[in-house]
Design a protein around this motif. Structure first.
Motif, PDB file in Angstrom:
ATOM      1  N   ARG A  12       0.849  -1.199   0.000  1.00  0.00           N
ATOM      2  CA  ARG A  12       0.000   0.000   0.000  1.00  0.00           C
ATOM      3  C   ARG A  12       0.877   1.238   0.000  1.00  0.00           C
ATOM      4  O   ARG A  12       1.894   1.286   0.693  1.00  0.00           O
ATOM      5  N   ARG A  13       0.466   2.234  -0.764  1.00  0.00           N
ATOM      6  CA  ARG A  13       1.066   3.562  -0.715  1.00  0.00           C
ATOM      7  C   ARG A  13      -0.064   4.496  -0.315  1.00  0.00           C
ATOM      8  O   ARG A  13      -0.995   4.670  -1.103  1.00  0.00           O
ATOM      9  N   GLY A  14      -0.006   5.056   0.879  1.00  0.00           N
ATOM     10  CA  GLY A  14      -1.162   5.808   1.360  1.00  0.00           C
ATOM     11  C   GLY A  14      -2.306   4.829   1.568  1.00  0.00           C
ATOM     12  O   GLY A  14      -2.122   3.742   2.101  1.00  0.00           O
ATOM     13  N   PRO A  17      -3.661   0.178  -2.554  1.00  0.00           N
ATOM     14  CA  PRO A  17      -2.668  -0.831  -2.912  1.00  0.00           C
ATOM     15  C   PRO A  17      -2.077  -0.528  -4.288  1.00  0.00           C
ATOM     16  O   PRO A  17      -2.839  -0.286  -5.229  1.00  0.00           O
ATOM     17  N   VAL A  18      -0.756  -0.513  -4.395  1.00  0.00           N
ATOM     18  CA  VAL A  18      -0.121  -0.350  -5.711  1.00  0.00           C
ATOM     19  C   VAL A  18       0.412  -1.693  -6.214  1.00  0.00           C
ATOM     20  O   VAL A  18       0.740  -1.838  -7.386  1.00  0.00           O
ATOM     21  N   VAL A  19       0.514  -2.666  -5.309  1.00  0.00           N
ATOM     22  CA  VAL A  19       0.617  -4.085  -5.679  1.00  0.00           C
ATOM     23  C   VAL A  19      -0.505  -4.753  -4.901  1.00  0.00           C
ATOM     24  O   VAL A  19      -0.614  -4.583  -3.689  1.00  0.00           O
ATOM     25  N   PRO A  37       2.014  -1.155 -17.954  1.00  0.00           N
ATOM     26  CA  PRO A  37       2.271   0.259 -18.249  1.00  0.00           C
ATOM     27  C   PRO A  37       2.978   0.974 -17.105  1.00  0.00           C
ATOM     28  O   PRO A  37       3.112   0.410 -16.011  1.00  0.00           O
ATOM     29  N   ASN A  38       3.409   2.196 -17.338  1.00  0.00           N
ATOM     30  CA  ASN A  38       4.016   3.018 -16.277  1.00  0.00           C
ATOM     31  C   ASN A  38       3.070   3.073 -15.078  1.00  0.00           C
ATOM     32  O   ASN A  38       1.866   3.289 -15.226  1.00  0.00           O
ATOM     33  N   GLY A  39       3.645   2.857 -13.900  1.00  0.00           N
ATOM     34  CA  GLY A  39       2.841   2.931 -12.682  1.00  0.00           C
ATOM     35  C   GLY A  39       2.069   1.668 -12.355  1.00  0.00           C
ATOM     36  O   GLY A  39       1.312   1.648 -11.382  1.00  0.00           O
ATOM     37  N   ALA A  40       2.253   0.613 -13.149  1.00  0.00           N
ATOM     38  CA  ALA A  40       1.471  -0.618 -12.924  1.00  0.00           C
ATOM     39  C   ALA A  40       1.868  -1.336 -11.629  1.00  0.00           C
ATOM     40  O   ALA A  40       1.107  -2.147 -11.111  1.00  0.00           O
ATOM     41  N   GLY A  41       3.096  -1.062 -11.150  1.00  0.00           N
ATOM     42  CA  GLY A  41       3.526  -1.697  -9.906  1.00  0.00           C
ATOM     43  C   GLY A  41       4.696  -2.658 -10.056  1.00  0.00           C
ATOM     44  O   GLY A  41       5.038  -3.387  -9.116  1.00  0.00           O
ATOM     45  N   LYS A  42       5.379  -2.625 -11.197  1.00  0.00           N
ATOM     46  CA  LYS A  42       6.456  -3.584 -11.456  1.00  0.00           C
ATOM     47  C   LYS A  42       7.615  -3.409 -10.473  1.00  0.00           C
ATOM     48  O   LYS A  42       8.085  -4.371  -9.858  1.00  0.00           O
ATOM     49  N   THR A  43       8.094  -2.155 -10.349  1.00  0.00           N
ATOM     50  CA  THR A  43       9.207  -1.897  -9.429  1.00  0.00           C
ATOM     51  C   THR A  43       8.809  -2.232  -7.997  1.00  0.00           C
ATOM     52  O   THR A  43       9.578  -2.869  -7.255  1.00  0.00           O
ATOM     53  N   THR A  44       7.610  -1.828  -7.629  1.00  0.00           N
ATOM     54  CA  THR A  44       7.149  -2.078  -6.261  1.00  0.00           C
ATOM     55  C   THR A  44       7.078  -3.577  -5.996  1.00  0.00           C
ATOM     56  O   THR A  44       7.475  -4.048  -4.921  1.00  0.00           O
ATOM     57  N   LEU A  45       6.599  -4.319  -6.966  1.00  0.00           N
ATOM     58  CA  LEU A  45       6.517  -5.782  -6.805  1.00  0.00           C
ATOM     59  C   LEU A  45       7.904  -6.386  -6.609  1.00  0.00           C
ATOM     60  O   LEU A  45       8.115  -7.202  -5.703  1.00  0.00           O
ATOM     61  N   ILE A 187      10.259  -5.261 -18.041  1.00  0.00           N
ATOM     62  CA  ILE A 187      10.676  -4.916 -19.410  1.00  0.00           C
ATOM     63  C   ILE A 187       9.561  -4.114 -20.080  1.00  0.00           C
ATOM     64  O   ILE A 187       8.410  -4.546 -20.081  1.00  0.00           O
ATOM     65  N   HIS A 188       9.926  -2.957 -20.641  1.00  0.00           N
ATOM     66  CA  HIS A 188       8.932  -2.181 -21.383  1.00  0.00           C
ATOM     67  C   HIS A 188       8.892  -2.573 -22.861  1.00  0.00           C
ATOM     68  O   HIS A 188       7.877  -2.365 -23.520  1.00  0.00           O
ATOM     69  N   ASP A 189       9.999  -3.079 -23.379  1.00  0.00           N
ATOM     70  CA  ASP A 189      10.043  -3.436 -24.798  1.00  0.00           C
ATOM     71  C   ASP A 189       9.377  -4.805 -24.975  1.00  0.00           C
ATOM     72  O   ASP A 189       9.986  -5.857 -24.733  1.00  0.00           O
TER      73      ASP A 189
END
Ligand SMILES: Nc1ncnc2c1ncn2[C@@H]1O[C@H](COP(=O)(O)OP(=O)(O)OP(=O)(O)O)[C@@H](O)[C@H]1O
Length: 249
Positions: A12-14, A17-19, A37-45, A187-189
């Motif tokens: 959760r962010r605030g 849930p972002v994941v 997409p951007n902001g989907a939660g990949k880095t957070t996951l 991966i974005h590509d």
């Protein structure tokens, strides 16, 4: 053999849930492309899976003591900052920190293997901070390879690399999987992901919305709904070819 198990992982962010309730298992032999997409939660996951963020649910890696975790998984963060003007060799050697008892010869061989895999033998004595952005990115991948863990989690490892370096890096990850290890990389590509990954996990607004072979995940419906694009996707004698064609919303 399972190398990563996430069960109802939630971050959760605030208030939000972002994941959101992600459950998945990654086994040896898999090269998993984490897409969305951007902001989907990949880095957070990825960071929560490594135990680097507070979370609900379980991650088999996060549950390990730090010393064992560093031998179970290497992590390549999205940030490419190299803080000190050390040599490429010294930087890649930092990947050996989790193996204090391995011995100098084993460490040297691991560093040599990592440099060779990334085509960096000629860069050994160069000062890492004096390399180009793409060269630095390859050095940081080499540092994670020198860790010689069963699992590698990498956050946008091929961003900013030229086409040859992108393909070579994806081939290195695919080779690790073929050796029985596992790689999970955001991966974005989607073209590179479709060609090289054995499995794609698609996130949208923190939720896992598709999981399977590239052809199963990169469907027109998923691409339209999650990415808002239409694309060409075909199996060719040269392997799967994917090209986004246009925006549809
Ligand atoms: N420190 C933070 N505080 C609040 N919200 C955050 C924070 N970090 C990330 N978020 C939010 O969490 C969501 C997921 O971010 P995340 O970085 O995981 O996405 P991503 O899929 O990796 O995106 P990208 O492809 O742009 O790198 C986004 O909506 C983002 O705004």
């Amino acid at each position: 053999m399972s190398l990563l198990s996430l069960s109802h992982l939630t971050v959760r962010r605030g208030c939000c849930p972002v994941v959101d309730d992600v459950t998945l298992t990654v086994s040896g032999g898999e090269f998993v492309g984490l897409i969305g997409p951007n902001g989907a939660g990949k880095t957070t996951l990825l960071r929560a899976a490594m135990g680097l963020l507070p979370h609900d649910g379980q991650s088999s890696l996060a549950a390990l003591p730090a010393r064992l975790r560093a031998r179970a998984a290497a992590f390549l963060p999205q940030s490419r900052e190299i803080a000190w003007p050390v040599s490429v060799e010294a930087l890649v050697e930092l990947g050996r920190v989790p193996h204090p008892g391995a011995g100098a010869e084993a460490d040297r061989q691991a560093v040599d293997r990592a440099l060779a895999r990334m085509g960096l033998q000629g860069y050994r004595g160069r000062i890492a901070t004096a390399l180009s952005g793409g060269e630095q990115a390859r050095v940081l991948i080499a540092r994670t390879l020198a860790q010689e863990t069963p699992l590698l989690l990498a956050d946008e490892p091929v961003a900013g690399l030229d086409p040859e370096s992108q393909i070579r890096a994806m081939q290195v990850f695919a080779a690790l999987a073929a050796e029985g290890r596992a790689v999970v990389a955001s991966i974005h590509d989607l073209g590179l992901a479709a060609r090289h990954c054995t499995r794609l996990v698609m996130l949208a607004r923190g939720r896992l919305v598709a999981d399977g072979a590239p052809a199963v995940v990169l469907t027109p419906d998923n691409l339209a709904e999650v990415f808002g694009v239409r694309a060409y996707f075909a199996q060719t004698p040269d392997g799967p070819v994917f090209q986004p064609l246009g925006v549809i919303r």
